[in-house]
Write an enzyme that holds these catalytic residues in place. Structure first.
Site, short mmCIF file in Angstrom:
data_model
loop_
_atom_site.label_atom_id
_atom_site.label_comp_id
_atom_site.label_asym_id
_atom_site.label_seq_id
_atom_site.Cartn_x
_atom_site.Cartn_y
_atom_site.Cartn_z
N HIS A 147 118.95 -37.61 80.07
CA HIS A 147 119.73 -37.85 81.30
C HIS A 147 119.76 -39.32 81.70
O HIS A 147 120.53 -39.70 82.58
CB HIS A 147 119.16 -37.05 82.48
N ASP A 183 119.16 -28.61 74.78
CA ASP A 183 118.51 -28.44 76.08
C ASP A 183 119.38 -27.52 76.96
O ASP A 183 120.58 -27.40 76.72
CB ASP A 183 118.40 -29.84 76.72
N HIS A 185 120.24 -28.23 79.84
CA HIS A 185 121.09 -29.12 80.64
C HIS A 185 121.98 -29.98 79.75
O HIS A 185 121.62 -30.30 78.62
CB HIS A 185 120.22 -30.05 81.50
N ASP A 272 113.94 -25.69 77.93
CA ASP A 272 114.11 -25.12 79.27
C ASP A 272 115.20 -24.05 79.32
O ASP A 272 115.48 -23.51 80.39
CB ASP A 272 114.37 -26.22 80.32
ZN LIG Z 1 116.82 -29.74 80.59
#
Ligand SMILES: [Zn+2]
Length: 410
Positions: A147, A183, A185, A272
């Site tokens: 990120h 991931d 995200h 995650d």
């Molecule tokens: Zn993540």
């Protein structure tokens, strides 16, 4: 499903206790104990002692190295912030906020710069070890800080080690690098850093931004002018399970890698997406995540000259999920996979119980979740009424023609 090739190859694992200093606070979800317990589990299972495995100490990245993908002003401000107390007194809340620091996600702590630069240094050293040919596979499970943006911190990430590794290999002569982000995200930082660079293919499969941070990463986000098709996003419905996620992966990733023909593959294995992870809403199992690692190994072998950099990422179930997932990752990279039903060693369980305060019967007993992993292949057809298939088809229509692929049949 067995991978096509599980020959042990020279494999490096980046590790040093100093990586545990990446610690935002006592209560922050990015808990260093997840790294400690991963390293301990891999050690107890003998994964790190395999004859082809070498553990390398990650150096700290220098400011000059970090500036390959980050603004000098940002690096300077991270350094300044690290000298301050946790409230950021001195630099000013406004100047902190401009670079994404002093927030709930990225609070300031004294080792902020040095520990982030250590993670980045690990992935940079990994990139150099791969490109030199010293190692064919390298794992930096403390990395995957996907990120972090060029000019700001975001989502628990300060320096983007994945982007730094990719840029380093380009600078050393790689013509094309593929990055696959598994991931929960969206891998927004890596994507944004290479948005206009046709030499880097970024593919992210994630829970839809409608439901989850960072709120981006949709099928029609395909890369900047001159790099159309170099960014690929599959935004999956919240609640997607192994079968859905694996179906999407197998309908998009191998086709694009074959067409793009990268010199090296970088994968991000944030775990995650697990059903018991508290931060996202996917329903993967450790078994499904392990399958994705086997797939990644295959992709490196089939499409990227067997050069593979595997990174960690998110993962907020530090006792139950992360150590098992990333131990599988190291073992698969090394060519010594751990059996799914392998019992967790007593010594590791004792350590995990001590660190977590959990009773032994609250911890997992084996290296898997005892889930049967399967998925429907795209070749058997797609269902226009199925939300997963709708997402996959939107992505295929958006980018496949840009790679000379047919969204309907390839
Ligand atoms: Zn993540």
């Amino acid at each position: 499903m067995q991978p096509t090739n599980m020959e042990p190859v020279p494999t490096a694992v980046m590790w040093d206790e100093s990586l545990l200093r990446y610690r935002f606070s006592d209560t922050h979800p990015m808990a260093p104990v997840r790294l400690e317990l991963t390293h301990a589990l891999a050690g107890h299972l003998g994964v790190l002692d395999a004859p082809t495995v070498t553990v390398l100490t990650p150096p700290m990245a220098t400011d000059e190295q970090l500036s390959a993908v980050h603004d000098a002003d940002y690096i300077q401000r991270v350094r300044e912030a690290s000298q301050l107390d946790a409230d950021g007194e001195g630099l000013g809340a406004e100047r902190l906020e401009e670079i994404g620091l002093g927030t709930d996600d990225c609070p300031v702590f004294s080792d902020l710069h040095s520990s982030s630069a250590r993670i980045a240094g690990g992935s940079l050293a990994a990139a150099e070890a791969l490109w030199s040919g010293d190692y064919q596979h390298v794992v930096n499970f403390a990395g995957g800080m996907h990120h972090a943006h060029r000019e700001k911190a975001s989502g628990f990430c300060i320096y983007n080690d994945a982007a730094l590794a990719i840029q380093r290999m380009l600078d050393l002569g790689a013509e094309r690098v593929a990055y696959v982000d598994l991931d929960a995200h969206h891998g927004d930082g890596v994507e944004s850093i290479f948005w206009d660079d046709p030499r880097v293919l970024t593919v992210s499969l994630h829970e839809t931004g409608v439901a989850l941070f960072p709120g981006t990463g949709f099928a029609n986000d395909i890369g900047g002018t001159g790099a159309e098709g170099s960014a690929v996003n599959v935004a999956l419905p919240a609640g997607s399970n192994d079968a859905a996620y694996l179906r999407a992966v197998h309908a998009v990733v191998p086709q694009l890698l074959r067409a793009f023909s990268p010199d090296v593959l970088v994968t991000q294995h944030g775990c995650d997406g697990h059903g018991r992870d508290p931060l996202a809403d996917l329903q993967l199992s450790v078994d499904g995540q392990r399958q994705l690692m086997l797939d990644a190994r295959d992709w490196a072998y089939d499409y990227a000259g067997d050069r593979w950099l595997a990174l960690g990422g998110g993962g907020y179930s530090p006792f139950d999920v992360v150590p098992r997932a990333w131990t599988h990752l190291i073992a698969i990279a090394a060519g010594h996979p751990v059996a799914r039903a392998e019992p967790l060693p007593d010594a590791w369980l004792a350590l995990a119980s001590q660190r977590s305060g959990m009773d032994l019967d609250e911890l997992p007993e084996t290296m898997h979740d005892a889930v049967d992993v399967w998925w429907r292949s795209w070749e058997v057809g797609f269902d226009p009424a199925d939300p997963t298939d709708q997402s996959v088809m939107a992505t295929r229509k958006a980018v496949f023609p840009l790679h000379g692929l047919d969204p309907w049949f390839d």
